[in-house]
Scaffold this active site. Structure first.
Site, short mmCIF file in Angstrom:
data_model
loop_
_atom_site.label_atom_id
_atom_site.label_comp_id
_atom_site.label_asym_id
_atom_site.label_seq_id
_atom_site.Cartn_x
_atom_site.Cartn_y
_atom_site.Cartn_z
N ARG A 1 -5.10 -6.73 -20.93
CA ARG A 1 -4.51 -5.42 -20.62
C ARG A 1 -5.12 -4.30 -21.46
O ARG A 1 -5.28 -3.17 -20.97
CB ARG A 1 -3.00 -5.50 -20.87
CG ARG A 1 -2.24 -4.27 -20.42
CD ARG A 1 -0.75 -4.56 -20.39
NE ARG A 1 -0.02 -3.39 -19.95
CZ ARG A 1 0.96 -2.82 -20.65
NH1 ARG A 1 1.30 -3.32 -21.82
NH2 ARG A 1 1.57 -1.76 -20.19
N HIS B 1 -6.42 -0.68 -20.11
CA HIS B 1 -5.90 0.61 -20.58
C HIS B 1 -7.00 1.45 -21.23
O HIS B 1 -6.97 2.67 -21.16
CB HIS B 1 -4.74 0.39 -21.56
CG HIS B 1 -3.42 0.18 -20.88
ND1 HIS B 1 -2.26 0.78 -21.28
CD2 HIS B 1 -3.10 -0.58 -19.80
CE1 HIS B 1 -1.27 0.41 -20.47
NE2 HIS B 1 -1.74 -0.41 -19.58
N ASN C 1 2.02 3.40 -23.19
CA ASN C 1 1.36 2.38 -24.03
C ASN C 1 2.14 1.08 -23.89
O ASN C 1 1.65 0.02 -24.19
CB ASN C 1 1.28 2.83 -25.50
CG ASN C 1 2.62 2.79 -26.21
OD1 ASN C 1 3.60 2.24 -25.74
ND2 ASN C 1 2.65 3.36 -27.40
N HIS D 1 -2.04 -9.72 -13.23
CA HIS D 1 -0.61 -9.98 -13.46
C HIS D 1 -0.24 -11.44 -13.20
O HIS D 1 0.93 -11.78 -13.14
CB HIS D 1 0.24 -9.02 -12.63
CG HIS D 1 0.18 -7.60 -13.12
ND1 HIS D 1 0.66 -6.53 -12.41
CD2 HIS D 1 -0.31 -7.08 -14.28
CE1 HIS D 1 0.46 -5.41 -13.10
NE2 HIS D 1 -0.12 -5.72 -14.24
C1 HEM Z 1 -2.35 -1.63 -10.44
C2 HEM Z 1 -1.75 -0.90 -11.35
C3 HEM Z 1 -1.07 -1.49 -12.55
C4 HEM Z 1 0.17 -1.18 -12.99
C5 HEM Z 1 1.12 -0.17 -12.37
C6 HEM Z 1 0.44 -2.00 -14.15
C7 HEM Z 1 1.62 -1.94 -14.88
C8 HEM Z 1 1.96 -2.85 -15.87
C9 HEM Z 1 3.23 -2.88 -16.54
C10 HEM Z 1 4.37 -1.90 -16.30
C11 HEM Z 1 3.22 -3.92 -17.39
C12 HEM Z 1 4.37 -4.42 -18.28
C13 HEM Z 1 4.44 -3.75 -19.63
C14 HEM Z 1 5.68 -4.19 -20.37
O1 HEM Z 1 6.76 -3.73 -20.05
O2 HEM Z 1 5.58 -5.04 -21.28
C15 HEM Z 1 1.93 -4.57 -17.25
C16 HEM Z 1 1.54 -5.68 -17.93
C17 HEM Z 1 0.28 -6.24 -17.84
N1 HEM Z 1 -0.79 -5.73 -17.13
FE1 HEM Z 1 -0.70 -4.31 -15.73
N2 HEM Z 1 -0.64 -2.78 -14.39
C18 HEM Z 1 -1.59 -2.51 -13.45
C19 HEM Z 1 -2.86 -3.06 -13.39
C20 HEM Z 1 -3.38 -3.95 -14.31
C21 HEM Z 1 -4.76 -4.32 -14.42
C22 HEM Z 1 -5.89 -3.75 -13.57
C23 HEM Z 1 -4.85 -5.22 -15.42
C24 HEM Z 1 -6.06 -5.91 -15.99
C25 HEM Z 1 -7.21 -6.03 -15.39
C26 HEM Z 1 -3.50 -5.44 -15.92
C27 HEM Z 1 -3.14 -6.34 -16.89
C28 HEM Z 1 -1.86 -6.54 -17.35
C29 HEM Z 1 -1.47 -7.66 -18.18
C30 HEM Z 1 -2.34 -8.83 -18.57
C31 HEM Z 1 -0.12 -7.47 -18.51
C32 HEM Z 1 0.77 -8.36 -19.38
C33 HEM Z 1 0.71 -7.87 -20.80
C34 HEM Z 1 1.46 -8.74 -21.79
O3 HEM Z 1 1.96 -9.80 -21.46
O4 HEM Z 1 1.54 -8.30 -22.96
N3 HEM Z 1 -2.64 -4.62 -15.24
N4 HEM Z 1 1.19 -3.88 -16.33
C1 LIG Z 2 3.95 3.22 -28.39
O1 LIG Z 2 4.53 4.49 -28.57
C2 LIG Z 2 5.78 4.48 -29.21
C3 LIG Z 2 6.27 5.90 -29.31
O2 LIG Z 2 6.16 6.56 -28.09
C4 LIG Z 2 5.64 3.86 -30.62
O3 LIG Z 2 6.92 3.74 -31.23
C5 LIG Z 2 5.00 2.47 -30.52
O4 LIG Z 2 4.75 1.96 -31.79
C6 LIG Z 2 3.69 2.57 -29.74
N1 LIG Z 2 3.10 1.25 -29.57
C7 LIG Z 2 1.90 0.93 -30.07
C8 LIG Z 2 1.43 -0.44 -29.78
O5 LIG Z 2 1.21 1.70 -30.70
#
Ligand code: HEM
Ligand SMILES: *[C@@H]1O[C@H](CO)[C@@H](O)[C@H](O)[C@H]1NC(C)=O
Ligand SMILES: *[C@@H]1O[C@H](CO)[C@@H](O)[C@H](O)[C@H]1NC(C)=O
Ligand SMILES: *[C@@H]1O[C@H](CO)[C@@H](O)[C@H](O)[C@H]1NC(C)=O
Length: 339
Positions: free
Chosen positions: A66, A70, A98, A206
């Site tokens: 991820r 980003h 973030n 995902h």
């Molecule tokens: C298509 C649009 C995308 C959206 C709207 C999106 C949104 C998100 C969101 C909301 C999360 C969860 C964050 C949390 O609450 O912990 C997430 C996690 C993740 N995303 Fe996406 N994402 C997108 C595309 C991608 C792409 C292109 C990649 C990598 C090539 C990616 C890789 C990941 C991974 C691996 C996680 C899990 C992170 C973890 O377990 O710490 N995402 N994404």
């Molecule tokens: C993401 O932003 C929040 C504040 O908006 C901060 O508290 C948090 O530490 C940030 N996360 C990282 C991984 O930097």
């Protein structure tokens, strides 16, 4: 048989590469094994670092994958996601979306090892690209199953340089939101040189990882779209299951793919096809002919076919807005610009 199936793809790749050599394109200046002469151990150092964390904790793969995404979607793949805020500037890291980015310590460990081996040579942006590839390769189980340490899902192009700026406001503006509809997602990806097929393929990331309830909960509730219902693109039974996990005050995380959140495979597409994608943006893949077509075709093809596609789309994503040649710098510490 497998070879014959792969052939047209190889020819396509050759044609694709040639078209990239001609004319001005996104990501010019990157190449596979860019550090062969300047730091021949570069890729091995990143791989060994990711390996050592992964063997302690396989959930490290998802945040590493991820992070590269980003990075690339804000200001191009220039390591901007790694920069710390300063007294006068709020960096991407501290932006709202973030959303619990993680894995920074792995990048820092790889950078420290690289600075020892080849000072001021390997960019933080390239470390992100390499670590993402290594993380996802490990998550396929290839290396473990076959006892290979060198088996990669795809070859990473390197030669990126690090940028000087990181702005929270840009992360808020450019990162896709879990509520985005298909039109917004397509437009966002297109602005990074990625088409609908890439959107479908990269969403397959995902397959691994978790999400906090606050990132998707809204779609489970009655007031989702002001018309008195939950998001119709989530299966009602799945919505109930998720609500059960996400009780108020419970800051729990949910697996993207229940029971399989550390294995990179095509189960994500099975879920999306059955209205069990976690985000509205996952479900949105069913609303466009191309992305829906990809979801369905991945149910019929072996995972190896998805892996090839994923590598190609990751290479494309990795070209977004890169700094090469004499632009940017090679940061000594990934969280800080050099003076
Ligand atoms: C298509 C649009 C995308 C959206 C709207 C999106 C949104 C998100 C969101 C909301 C999360 C969860 C964050 C949390 O609450 O912990 C997430 C996690 C993740 N995303 Fe996406 N994402 C997108 C595309 C991608 C792409 C292109 C990649 C990598 C090539 C990616 C890789 C990941 C991974 C691996 C996680 C899990 C992170 C973890 O377990 O710490 N995402 N994404
Ligand atoms: C993401 O932003 C929040 C504040 O908006 C901060 O508290 C948090 O530490 C940030 N996360 C990282 C991984 O930097
Ligand atoms: C960057 O910020 C993080 C989190 O606030 C902190 O732990 C780290 O030491 C900082 N890095 C540098 C080099 O200042
Ligand atoms: C929060 O959710 C998790 C996962 O479903 C569950 O194990 C835990 O008991 C819940 N906590 C509360 C306070 O509801």
């Amino acid at each position: 048989m497998a070879l014959i199936k792969l052939l047209p793809r190889c020819l396509f790749q050759v044609a694709f590469s040639i078209s990239f050599l001609l004319g001005p394109t996104l990501g010019g200046g990157l190449k596979v094994r860019f550090y062969d002469k300047s730091c021949p151990q570069a890729e091995a150092i990143v791989r060994d670092t990711v390996n050592s964390y992964f063997s302690q904790d396989p959930t490290v793969s998802a945040p590493l994958l991820r992070l590269h995404f980003h990075d690339c979607f804000v200001r191009g793949c220039d390591g901007s996601v790694l920069l710390n805020s300063t007294r006068t500037n709020k960096a991407e890291k501290d932006a709202k979306p973030n959303q619990t980015l993680d894995g920074f310590y792995v990048i820092d460990a790889a950078k420290a090892a690289l600075e020892k081996a080849c000072p001021a040579t390997v960019s933080c942006a390239d470390i992100l690209a390499l670590a993402a590839r290594d993380a996802v390769s490990l998550a396929t189980g290839f290396r473990k199953k076959m006892n290979l340490t060198k088996e990669n899902l795809y070859q990473v192009e390197t030669g990126r340089r690090d940028g000087f700026l990181s702005k929270a406001t840009e992360a808020e503006a450019h990162l896709p939101s879990s509520d985005d509809n298909i039109a917004i997602l397509k437009a966002n990806f297109a602005s990074k040189g990625l088409d609908s097929r890439d959107l479908a393929i990269l969403s397959g990331a995902h397959a691994i990882g978790t999400s906090h309830c606050f990132s998707f909960e809204k779609r489970l509730h009655h007031h989702y779209n002001g018309r008195g219902g939950a998001d119709p693109t989530v299966h009602p039974r799945y919505a109930v299951e998720l609500l059960e996990k996400c009780r108020p005050g419970n800051s729990t995380v949910v697996e993207m793919v229940p029971g399989s959140s550390t294995t990179f495979d095509t189960k994500y597409y099975e879920l999306v096809a059955r209205r069990r994608g976690l985000f509205h943006s996952d479900a949105a893949l069913m609303e466009d002919e191309v992305t829906r077509g990809y979801v369905y075709s991945s149910l019929k093809l072996p995972a190896s076919s998805f892996f090839v596609d994923f590598g190609e789309s990751m290479i494309k994503m990795g070209k977004a807005g890169v700094l090469t040649g004499k632009s940017g710098e090679i940061r000594k510490n990934c969280a800080l610009v050099n003076h």
